[in-house]
Design a protein around this motif. Structure first.
Motif, PDB file in Angstrom:
ATOM      1  N   TRP A  25       0.806  -1.220   0.000  1.00 60.19           N
ATOM      2  CA  TRP A  25       0.000   0.000   0.000  1.00 60.19           C
ATOM      3  C   TRP A  25       0.843   1.276   0.000  1.00 60.19           C
ATOM      4  O   TRP A  25       0.311   2.365  -0.182  1.00 60.19           O
ATOM      5  CB  TRP A  25      -0.913   0.016   1.224  1.00 60.19           C
ATOM      6  CG  TRP A  25      -2.237  -0.621   0.979  1.00 60.19           C
ATOM      7  CD1 TRP A  25      -2.762  -1.021  -0.217  1.00 60.19           C
ATOM      8  CD2 TRP A  25      -3.231  -0.917   1.971  1.00 60.19           C
ATOM      9  NE1 TRP A  25      -4.008  -1.561  -0.045  1.00 60.19           N
ATOM     10  CE2 TRP A  25      -4.336  -1.507   1.291  1.00 60.19           C
ATOM     11  CE3 TRP A  25      -3.311  -0.751   3.352  1.00 60.19           C
ATOM     12  CZ2 TRP A  25      -5.483  -1.934   1.951  1.00 60.19           C
ATOM     13  CZ3 TRP A  25      -4.457  -1.179   4.003  1.00 60.19           C
ATOM     14  CH2 TRP A  25      -5.527  -1.754   3.318  1.00 60.19           C
ATOM     15  N   ALA A  26       2.133   1.135   0.213  1.00 62.16           N
ATOM     16  CA  ALA A  26       2.982   2.316   0.420  1.00 62.16           C
ATOM     17  C   ALA A  26       2.954   3.269  -0.764  1.00 62.16           C
ATOM     18  O   ALA A  26       3.034   4.494  -0.583  1.00 62.16           O
ATOM     19  CB  ALA A  26       4.419   1.892   0.717  1.00 62.16           C
ATOM     20  N   ASP A  27       2.863   2.729  -1.975  1.00 60.88           N
ATOM     21  CA  ASP A  27       2.896   3.594  -3.161  1.00 60.88           C
ATOM     22  C   ASP A  27       1.500   4.012  -3.616  1.00 60.88           C
ATOM     23  O   ASP A  27       1.327   4.532  -4.720  1.00 60.88           O
ATOM     24  CB  ASP A  27       3.636   2.912  -4.318  1.00 60.88           C
ATOM     25  CG  ASP A  27       3.028   1.569  -4.682  1.00 60.88           C
ATOM     26  OD1 ASP A  27       1.993   1.202  -4.101  1.00 60.88           O
ATOM     27  OD2 ASP A  27       3.588   0.890  -5.558  1.00 60.88           O
ATOM     28  N   SER A  28       0.494   3.754  -2.754  1.00 63.86           N
ATOM     29  CA  SER A  28      -0.898   4.143  -3.045  1.00 63.86           C
ATOM     30  C   SER A  28      -1.421   3.490  -4.309  1.00 63.86           C
ATOM     31  O   SER A  28      -2.300   4.021  -4.982  1.00 63.86           O
ATOM     32  CB  SER A  28      -1.020   5.676  -3.165  1.00 63.86           C
ATOM     33  OG  SER A  28      -0.609   6.297  -1.969  1.00 63.86           O
ATOM     34  N   ASP A  29      -0.862   2.335  -4.669  1.00 60.36           N
ATOM     35  CA  ASP A  29      -1.292   1.626  -5.872  1.00 60.36           C
ATOM     36  C   ASP A  29      -1.553   0.173  -5.512  1.00 60.36           C
ATOM     37  O   ASP A  29      -0.806  -0.725  -5.892  1.00 60.36           O
ATOM     38  CB  ASP A  29      -0.222   1.730  -6.965  1.00 60.36           C
ATOM     39  CG  ASP A  29      -0.668   1.067  -8.267  1.00 60.36           C
ATOM     40  OD1 ASP A  29      -1.886   0.911  -8.442  1.00 60.36           O
ATOM     41  OD2 ASP A  29       0.203   0.715  -9.073  1.00 60.36           O
ATOM     42  N   ALA A  86       8.044  -5.371  -2.784  1.00 57.88           N
ATOM     43  CA  ALA A  86       8.218  -4.047  -3.383  1.00 57.88           C
ATOM     44  C   ALA A  86       8.751  -4.142  -4.810  1.00 57.88           C
ATOM     45  O   ALA A  86       8.398  -3.327  -5.666  1.00 57.88           O
ATOM     46  CB  ALA A  86       9.159  -3.207  -2.526  1.00 57.88           C
ATOM     47  N   TYR A  92      10.814  -0.183  -7.657  1.00 62.87           N
ATOM     48  CA  TYR A  92      11.061  -0.013  -6.218  1.00 62.87           C
ATOM     49  C   TYR A  92      10.950   1.474  -5.953  1.00 62.87           C
ATOM     50  O   TYR A  92      11.876   2.241  -6.209  1.00 62.87           O
ATOM     51  CB  TYR A  92      12.452  -0.535  -5.850  1.00 62.87           C
ATOM     52  CG  TYR A  92      12.754  -0.554  -4.365  1.00 62.87           C
ATOM     53  CD1 TYR A  92      12.125  -1.472  -3.526  1.00 62.87           C
ATOM     54  CD2 TYR A  92      13.681   0.319  -3.810  1.00 62.87           C
ATOM     55  CE1 TYR A  92      12.411  -1.513  -2.171  1.00 62.87           C
ATOM     56  CE2 TYR A  92      13.969   0.292  -2.453  1.00 62.87           C
ATOM     57  CZ  TYR A  92      13.337  -0.626  -1.642  1.00 62.87           C
ATOM     58  OH  TYR A  92      13.630  -0.669  -0.298  1.00 62.87           O
ATOM     59  N   SER A  93       9.778   1.897  -5.446  1.00 67.00           N
ATOM     60  CA  SER A  93       9.494   3.323  -5.325  1.00 67.00           C
ATOM     61  C   SER A  93      10.118   3.927  -4.077  1.00 67.00           C
ATOM     62  O   SER A  93      10.480   3.226  -3.127  1.00 67.00           O
ATOM     63  CB  SER A  93       7.980   3.556  -5.299  1.00 67.00           C
ATOM     64  OG  SER A  93       7.426   3.083  -4.084  1.00 67.00           O
ATOM     65  N   GLN A  94      10.214   5.255  -4.075  1.00 63.78           N
ATOM     66  CA  GLN A  94      10.754   5.963  -2.928  1.00 63.78           C
ATOM     67  C   GLN A  94       9.871   5.774  -1.702  1.00 63.78           C
ATOM     68  O   GLN A  94      10.375   5.623  -0.577  1.00 63.78           O
ATOM     69  CB  GLN A  94      10.878   7.458  -3.240  1.00 63.78           C
ATOM     70  CG  GLN A  94      11.556   8.278  -2.133  1.00 63.78           C
ATOM     71  CD  GLN A  94      12.986   7.840  -1.884  1.00 63.78           C
ATOM     72  OE1 GLN A  94      13.792   7.800  -2.811  1.00 63.78           O
ATOM     73  NE2 GLN A  94      13.316   7.518  -0.642  1.00 63.78           N
ATOM     74  N   THR A  95       8.556   5.753  -1.889  1.00 70.42           N
ATOM     75  CA  THR A  95       7.664   5.571  -0.736  1.00 70.42           C
ATOM     76  C   THR A  95       7.801   4.169  -0.141  1.00 70.42           C
ATOM     77  O   THR A  95       7.745   4.003   1.088  1.00 70.42           O
ATOM     78  CB  THR A  95       6.199   5.810  -1.151  1.00 70.42           C
ATOM     79  OG1 THR A  95       5.885   5.008  -2.303  1.00 70.42           O
ATOM     80  CG2 THR A  95       5.969   7.272  -1.489  1.00 70.42           C
ATOM     81  N   GLU A  96       7.984   3.170  -1.005  1.00 70.44           N
ATOM     82  CA  GLU A  96       8.211   1.807  -0.504  1.00 70.44           C
ATOM     83  C   GLU A  96       9.527   1.735   0.255  1.00 70.44           C
ATOM     84  O   GLU A  96       9.604   1.134   1.337  1.00 70.44           O
ATOM     85  CB  GLU A  96       8.210   0.818  -1.670  1.00 70.44           C
ATOM     86  CG  GLU A  96       6.843   0.616  -2.301  1.00 70.44           C
ATOM     87  CD  GLU A  96       6.913  -0.147  -3.609  1.00 70.44           C
ATOM     88  OE1 GLU A  96       5.930  -0.834  -3.938  1.00 70.44           O
ATOM     89  OE2 GLU A  96       7.949  -0.054  -4.312  1.00 70.44           O
ATOM     90  N   ASP A  97      10.553   2.360  -0.298  1.00 70.58           N
ATOM     91  CA  ASP A  97      11.853   2.363   0.364  1.00 70.58           C
ATOM     92  C   ASP A  97      11.790   3.095   1.705  1.00 70.58           C
ATOM     93  O   ASP A  97      12.370   2.643   2.692  1.00 70.58           O
ATOM     94  CB  ASP A  97      12.906   3.015  -0.531  1.00 70.58           C
ATOM     95  CG  ASP A  97      14.287   3.021   0.111  1.00 70.58           C
ATOM     96  OD1 ASP A  97      14.839   1.928   0.332  1.00 70.58           O
ATOM     97  OD2 ASP A  97      14.803   4.114   0.412  1.00 70.58           O
TER      98      ASP A  97
END
Length: 215
Positions: A25-29, A86, A92-97
Protein backbone atom coordinates in the motif's frame (compact mmCIF):
# COMPACT_ATOMS: atom_id res chain seq x y z
CA UNK A 1 2.39 -29.75 11.22
CA UNK A 2 5.22 -30.04 13.72
CA UNK A 3 6.62 -27.23 15.83
CA UNK A 4 9.92 -27.51 13.97
CA UNK A 5 8.06 -26.70 10.74
CA UNK A 6 6.47 -23.60 12.31
CA UNK A 7 9.20 -21.70 14.21
CA UNK A 8 7.28 -18.43 13.78
CA UNK A 9 4.40 -17.76 16.18
CA UNK A 10 0.91 -16.84 14.97
CA UNK A 11 1.50 -13.29 16.24
CA UNK A 12 4.65 -13.08 14.11
CA UNK A 13 2.90 -14.43 11.01
CA UNK A 14 0.02 -11.97 11.40
CA UNK A 15 2.44 -9.06 11.84
CA UNK A 16 4.47 -10.35 8.87
CA UNK A 17 1.41 -10.25 6.60
CA UNK A 18 0.43 -6.80 7.87
CA UNK A 19 3.95 -5.59 7.14
CA UNK A 20 3.79 -6.88 3.58
CA UNK A 21 0.38 -5.28 3.16
CA UNK A 22 1.84 -1.99 4.36
CA UNK A 23 4.57 -2.22 1.71
CA UNK A 24 2.01 -3.07 -0.99
CA UNK A 25 0.00 0.00 0.00
CA UNK A 26 2.98 2.32 0.42
CA UNK A 27 2.90 3.59 -3.16
CA UNK A 28 -0.90 4.14 -3.05
CA UNK A 29 -1.29 1.63 -5.87
CA UNK A 30 -2.98 -1.39 -4.29
CA UNK A 31 -4.08 -3.22 -7.41
CA UNK A 32 -6.83 -5.79 -7.72
CA UNK A 33 -4.22 -8.51 -8.29
CA UNK A 34 -2.41 -7.53 -5.08
CA UNK A 35 -5.69 -7.56 -3.16
CA UNK A 36 -6.63 -10.97 -4.57
CA UNK A 37 -3.20 -12.34 -3.62
CA UNK A 38 -3.43 -11.02 -0.06
CA UNK A 39 -6.99 -12.34 0.23
CA UNK A 40 -5.76 -15.77 -0.78
CA UNK A 41 -2.83 -15.58 1.62
CA UNK A 42 -4.84 -14.42 4.62
CA UNK A 43 -7.42 -17.19 4.16
CA UNK A 44 -4.88 -19.83 3.18
CA UNK A 45 -5.14 -23.02 5.27
CA UNK A 46 -1.46 -23.67 4.53
CA UNK A 47 -0.48 -20.43 6.27
CA UNK A 48 -2.84 -21.12 9.19
CA UNK A 49 -3.53 -17.41 9.28
CA UNK A 50 -7.34 -17.20 8.92
CA UNK A 51 -7.31 -13.41 8.92
CA UNK A 52 -10.07 -11.26 7.47
CA UNK A 53 -8.50 -9.02 4.83
CA UNK A 54 -10.90 -6.21 5.70
CA UNK A 55 -9.53 -6.28 9.25
CA UNK A 56 -5.92 -6.60 8.11
CA UNK A 57 -4.65 -3.06 8.56
CA UNK A 58 -1.18 -1.63 7.85
CA UNK A 59 1.21 -2.05 10.73
CA UNK A 60 3.39 0.59 12.36
CA UNK A 61 7.14 0.01 12.62
CA UNK A 62 6.92 -0.22 16.41
CA UNK A 63 4.09 -2.78 16.25
CA UNK A 64 6.07 -4.86 13.78
CA UNK A 65 9.18 -4.77 15.96
CA UNK A 66 7.23 -5.80 19.04
CA UNK A 67 5.65 -8.75 17.23
CA UNK A 68 8.71 -10.06 15.38
CA UNK A 69 11.16 -9.70 18.26
CA UNK A 70 14.90 -9.22 18.12
CA UNK A 71 16.08 -12.38 16.33
CA UNK A 72 18.11 -11.04 13.36
CA UNK A 73 17.36 -14.15 11.27
CA UNK A 74 13.63 -13.53 11.57
CA UNK A 75 13.83 -9.78 11.01
CA UNK A 76 16.19 -10.12 8.03
CA UNK A 77 13.91 -12.74 6.49
CA UNK A 78 10.95 -10.40 6.89
CA UNK A 79 12.89 -7.57 5.26
CA UNK A 80 13.82 -9.83 2.35
CA UNK A 81 10.17 -10.67 1.70
CA UNK A 82 9.26 -6.97 2.06
CA UNK A 83 11.80 -6.01 -0.60
CA UNK A 84 10.57 -8.87 -2.75
CA UNK A 85 6.99 -7.56 -2.54
CA UNK A 86 8.22 -4.05 -3.38
CA UNK A 87 10.25 -5.23 -6.38
CA UNK A 88 8.06 -8.00 -7.74
CA UNK A 89 6.61 -5.63 -10.37
CA UNK A 90 10.08 -4.49 -11.45
CA UNK A 91 9.83 -1.18 -9.61
CA UNK A 92 11.06 -0.01 -6.22
CA UNK A 93 9.49 3.32 -5.33
CA UNK A 94 10.75 5.96 -2.93
CA UNK A 95 7.66 5.57 -0.74
CA UNK A 96 8.21 1.81 -0.50
CA UNK A 97 11.85 2.36 0.36
CA UNK A 98 10.95 4.97 3.01
CA UNK A 99 8.63 2.53 4.76
CA UNK A 100 11.08 -0.35 4.56
CA UNK A 101 13.77 1.90 6.04
CA UNK A 102 11.39 2.76 8.90
CA UNK A 103 10.93 -0.97 9.48
CA UNK A 104 14.73 -1.37 9.48
CA UNK A 105 15.16 1.28 12.18
CA UNK A 106 12.43 -0.22 14.37
CA UNK A 107 13.87 -3.73 13.95
CA UNK A 108 17.43 -2.57 14.60
CA UNK A 109 18.52 -3.88 11.21
CA UNK A 110 20.07 -2.49 8.05
CA UNK A 111 19.74 -3.69 4.47
CA UNK A 112 23.29 -2.91 3.42
CA UNK A 113 22.80 -3.82 -0.28
CA UNK A 114 19.87 -1.36 -0.52
CA UNK A 115 21.85 1.36 1.28
CA UNK A 116 24.77 0.90 -1.09
CA UNK A 117 22.45 0.72 -4.10
CA UNK A 118 20.89 4.05 -3.15
CA UNK A 119 24.33 5.68 -2.86
CA UNK A 120 25.46 4.35 -6.23
CA UNK A 121 22.28 5.46 -7.97
CA UNK A 122 22.59 8.95 -6.49
CA UNK A 123 26.16 9.12 -7.79
CA UNK A 124 25.31 8.07 -11.33
CA UNK A 125 25.90 10.86 -13.88
CA UNK A 126 22.96 9.93 -16.08
CA UNK A 127 20.34 7.29 -16.84
CA UNK A 128 22.64 4.79 -18.50
CA UNK A 129 21.94 1.07 -18.19
CA UNK A 130 23.83 -0.41 -15.24
CA UNK A 131 22.89 -4.11 -15.00
CA UNK A 132 25.47 -4.93 -12.31
CA UNK A 133 24.08 -2.48 -9.75
CA UNK A 134 21.59 -5.01 -8.40
CA UNK A 135 24.06 -7.87 -7.89
CA UNK A 136 24.47 -7.23 -4.11
CA UNK A 137 20.69 -7.09 -3.70
CA UNK A 138 20.36 -10.38 -5.60
CA UNK A 139 22.92 -12.05 -3.34
CA UNK A 140 21.14 -10.73 -0.24
CA UNK A 141 17.75 -12.07 -1.43
CA UNK A 142 19.34 -15.44 -2.16
CA UNK A 143 20.24 -15.75 1.53
CA UNK A 144 16.59 -15.89 2.64
CA UNK A 145 16.33 -18.89 4.99
CA UNK A 146 13.31 -21.09 4.46
CA UNK A 147 12.62 -23.01 7.64
CA UNK A 148 8.94 -22.27 8.24
CA UNK A 149 6.23 -24.16 6.38
CA UNK A 150 3.98 -21.11 6.18
CA UNK A 151 6.77 -18.93 4.77
CA UNK A 152 7.43 -21.60 2.12
CA UNK A 153 3.75 -21.62 1.14
CA UNK A 154 3.74 -17.82 1.04
CA UNK A 155 6.66 -17.79 -1.41
CA UNK A 156 5.03 -20.42 -3.62
CA UNK A 157 1.77 -18.44 -3.72
CA UNK A 158 3.25 -14.94 -4.04
CA UNK A 159 5.77 -15.72 -6.79
CA UNK A 160 4.23 -16.77 -10.13
CA UNK A 161 5.28 -20.13 -11.55
CA UNK A 162 5.90 -18.59 -14.96
CA UNK A 163 6.75 -15.17 -16.33
CA UNK A 164 3.39 -13.37 -16.20
CA UNK A 165 2.01 -10.86 -18.63
CA UNK A 166 3.79 -12.26 -21.72
CA UNK A 167 1.26 -12.39 -24.50
CA UNK A 168 0.46 -11.21 -27.99
CA UNK A 169 -2.20 -8.56 -28.45
CA UNK A 170 -4.22 -9.62 -31.48
CA UNK A 171 -6.86 -7.40 -33.08
CA UNK A 172 -8.98 -8.57 -35.99
CA UNK A 173 -6.76 -11.59 -36.47
CA UNK A 174 -3.49 -9.65 -36.60
CA UNK A 175 -0.84 -9.27 -33.91
CA UNK A 176 -0.43 -5.58 -33.18
CA UNK A 177 1.97 -5.76 -30.24
CA UNK A 178 3.76 -8.09 -27.85
CA UNK A 179 3.85 -7.60 -24.08
CA UNK A 180 7.17 -8.96 -22.79
CA UNK A 181 7.52 -11.47 -19.99
CA UNK A 182 8.17 -10.29 -16.47
CA UNK A 183 11.61 -11.92 -16.61
CA UNK A 184 12.55 -9.48 -19.37
CA UNK A 185 11.58 -6.39 -17.39
CA UNK A 186 12.32 -7.42 -13.79
CA UNK A 187 16.08 -7.83 -13.17
CA UNK A 188 15.36 -9.75 -9.95
CA UNK A 189 13.08 -12.33 -11.54
CA UNK A 190 15.74 -15.06 -11.42
CA UNK A 191 16.08 -14.53 -7.67
CA UNK A 192 12.31 -14.68 -7.18
CA UNK A 193 12.03 -17.89 -9.19
CA UNK A 194 14.97 -19.34 -7.27
CA UNK A 195 13.29 -18.57 -3.95
CA UNK A 196 10.08 -20.22 -5.15
CA UNK A 197 11.99 -23.32 -6.22
CA UNK A 198 13.75 -23.55 -2.84
CA UNK A 199 10.41 -23.15 -1.06
CA UNK A 200 8.91 -26.00 -3.10
CA UNK A 201 11.93 -28.21 -2.32
CA UNK A 202 11.55 -27.44 1.40
CA UNK A 203 7.87 -28.41 1.36
CA UNK A 204 8.54 -31.59 -0.63
CA UNK A 205 11.75 -32.78 1.05
CA UNK A 206 11.48 -31.47 4.63
CA UNK A 207 7.69 -31.43 5.07
CA UNK A 208 6.80 -34.38 2.80
CA UNK A 209 4.09 -32.36 1.03
CA UNK A 210 2.64 -32.70 -2.43
CA UNK A 211 3.67 -29.52 -4.27
CA UNK A 212 2.13 -30.40 -7.63
CA UNK A 213 -0.42 -27.59 -7.21
CA UNK A 214 2.46 -25.10 -7.44
CA UNK A 215 3.91 -26.56 -10.62
Amino acid sequence: MTTSQMPYSQVQISAWLRGLLSVAWADSDFSASEKNLLQELTQSPELHSNINLEELKPITPSELAEALGKDPKITQNFLRTAVMIAMVDGMYSQTEDDLIQQFCVALGQEIKPIVELRKKIEALPGKEHHPDLLNPVKEWLDRLDIHDKRLAHFLCKAIPAQCPFERDVILFGRKVMHIPAMCQINPLYDQLVGLRFRAMNYLADDCDEDVSKYC
